[in-house]
Design an enzyme around this catalytic site. Structure first.
Site, PDB file in Angstrom:
ATOM      1  CE  LYS A  40       3.899   6.263   3.356  1.00 50.20           C
ATOM      2  NZ  LYS A  40       2.723   5.781   3.181  1.00 50.20           N
ATOM      3  NE  ARG A  47       0.434   9.583   0.176  1.00 52.55           N
ATOM      4  CZ  ARG A  47       0.111   8.582   0.993  1.00 52.55           C
ATOM      5  NH1 ARG A  47       0.139   8.744   2.288  1.00 52.55           N
ATOM      6  NH2 ARG A  47      -0.258   7.445   0.506  1.00 52.55           N
ATOM      7  NE  ARG A 101      -1.293  -3.177   2.963  1.00 54.11           N
ATOM      8  CZ  ARG A 101      -0.832  -1.919   2.904  1.00 54.11           C
ATOM      9  NH1 ARG A 101       0.180  -1.562   3.655  1.00 54.11           N
ATOM     10  NH2 ARG A 101      -1.380  -1.055   2.081  1.00 54.11           N
ATOM     11  NE  ARG A 112      -5.039   0.279   2.975  1.00 48.83           N
ATOM     12  CZ  ARG A 112      -3.983   1.088   3.130  1.00 48.83           C
ATOM     13  NH1 ARG A 112      -3.246   0.987   4.226  1.00 48.83           N
ATOM     14  NH2 ARG A 112      -3.663   1.972   2.228  1.00 48.83           N
ATOM     15  NE  ARG A 121      -1.980   4.267  -2.355  1.00 45.36           N
ATOM     16  CZ  ARG A 121      -1.684   3.542  -1.287  1.00 45.36           C
ATOM     17  NH1 ARG A 121      -1.983   2.271  -1.251  1.00 45.36           N
ATOM     18  NH2 ARG A 121      -1.097   4.088  -0.256  1.00 45.36           N
TER      19      ARG A 121
HETATM   20  P1  AMP Z   1      -2.001   5.429   3.183  1.00 45.71           P
HETATM   21  O1  AMP Z   1      -2.773   4.829   4.314  1.00 45.71           O
HETATM   22  O2  AMP Z   1      -0.876   6.309   3.632  1.00 45.71           O
HETATM   23  O3  AMP Z   1      -1.550   4.384   2.205  1.00 45.71           O
HETATM   24  O4  AMP Z   1      -2.994   6.407   2.384  1.00 45.71           O
HETATM   25  C1  AMP Z   1      -4.197   5.926   1.842  1.00 45.71           C
HETATM   26  C2  AMP Z   1      -4.842   6.976   0.946  1.00 45.71           C
HETATM   27  O5  AMP Z   1      -5.178   8.139   1.719  1.00 45.71           O
HETATM   28  C3  AMP Z   1      -4.001   7.516  -0.202  1.00 45.71           C
HETATM   29  O6  AMP Z   1      -3.973   6.643  -1.318  1.00 45.71           O
HETATM   30  C4  AMP Z   1      -4.730   8.821  -0.504  1.00 45.71           C
HETATM   31  O7  AMP Z   1      -5.956   8.545  -1.169  1.00 45.71           O
HETATM   32  C5  AMP Z   1      -5.085   9.325   0.916  1.00 45.71           C
HETATM   33  N1  AMP Z   1      -4.018  10.166   1.480  1.00 45.71           N
HETATM   34  C6  AMP Z   1      -3.084   9.782   2.406  1.00 45.71           C
HETATM   35  N2  AMP Z   1      -2.251  10.793   2.707  1.00 45.71           N
HETATM   36  C7  AMP Z   1      -2.662  11.859   1.969  1.00 45.71           C
HETATM   37  C8  AMP Z   1      -2.203  13.203   1.827  1.00 45.71           C
HETATM   38  N3  AMP Z   1      -1.133  13.671   2.497  1.00 45.71           N
HETATM   39  N4  AMP Z   1      -2.875  14.019   0.981  1.00 45.71           N
HETATM   40  C9  AMP Z   1      -3.954  13.577   0.303  1.00 45.71           C
HETATM   41  N5  AMP Z   1      -4.445  12.322   0.369  1.00 45.71           N
HETATM   42  C10 AMP Z   1      -3.810  11.460   1.189  1.00 45.71           C
END
Ligand code: AMP
Length: 215
Positions: free
Chosen positions: A13, A82, A121, A156, A167
């Site tokens: 994404k 999400r 990564r 990360r 996740r």
């Molecule tokens: P990402 O960078 O998209 O992989 O997101 C990293 C983390 O941010 C996720 O594992 C969640 O802890 C939090 N997160 C991202 N998007 C959401 C969302 N829409 N609602 C709640 N937590 C989120």
């Protein structure tokens, strides 16, 4: 035009959003990045464990970001909605932007490929380039050093097996039903997230090409 990416972790994404941003100029709004920019201990812990952050916080961050002038002609949403409880916030956003088309793209990826992508990564915080130590074609030339700017690469905090498993399970339980929900409305496009990024990008261009007049 608004483009929304929904997918399992590590389907690409973030990278594909950046590529779209570069070529078409729509701002890339990553909820994960917005959250990583908040100085709050509870949020930091939730991110580390891969737990969802409260909807009120997400809605506030999104509202602030979407009110900026660069979002006027469209945006790319990466990581939202999400779970089912975020659908009403999402539909509200789409309604406010109802003069534009909303395209939902699901990037499909298997659990196994996602795992390799996550564990290998490596990211450059200086220029944003992303590498992967577990794929020969995506390794940096010198281990741990960015090919592009020479800065140190980092991993990360949430890129570990335990967090990935949590996740992915959360994706199946919470996010997959959203895909089914929009699918039933006939609003979803699928792209194979395990394709090399340039090929996945071409597939996405074919989808949004159908909306060419709106750019
Ligand atoms: P990402 O960078 O998209 O992989 O997101 C990293 C983390 O941010 C996720 O594992 C969640 O802890 C939090 N997160 C991202 N998007 C959401 C969302 N829409 N609602 C709640 N937590 C989120």
């Amino acid at each position: 035009m608004n483009i929304t990416f929904i997918s399992a972790p590590a389907a690409g994404k973030g990278l594909l959003s950046s590529m779209l941003n570069e070529k078409y100029g729509f701002p890339h709004i990553s909820i994960g990045d917005l959250l990583r920019g908040v100085d709050d201990e509870k949020i930091k812990k939730q991110l580390e464990k891969g737990e969802f952050v409260d909807n009120e916080i997400i809605a506030k961050l999104l509202k602030e970001r979407l009110s900026k002038s660069d979002c006027k002609y469209g945006f790319i949403l990466d990581g939202f909605p999400r779970n089912m409880s975020q659908i009403s916030i999402y539909e509200d956003i789409c309604e406010k932007a109802n003069e534009k088309d909303n395209v939902i793209i699901v990037l499909d990826i298997s659990r196994e490929i996602g795992e390799k992508r996550i564990l290998g990564r490596r990211i450059c915080l200086n220029c944003g380039n992303v590498y992967n130590d577990l794929f020969v074609s995506s390794k940096s030339k010198v281990p741990g050093i960015c090919d592009h700017c020479g800065h140190k690469l980092i991993q990360r905090a949430d890129d570990n097996l335990e967090t990935y498993d949590a996740r992915y399970d959360t994706y199946l339980k919470e996010t997959k039903p959203i895909i089914d929900y929009f699918e039933a409305k006939g609003k979803v496009y699928h792209v194979d997230g395990s394709l090399p990024s340039d090929e996945a990008f071409r597939e996405i261009e074919k989808i949004i090409g159908g909306y060419n007049d709106q750019y």
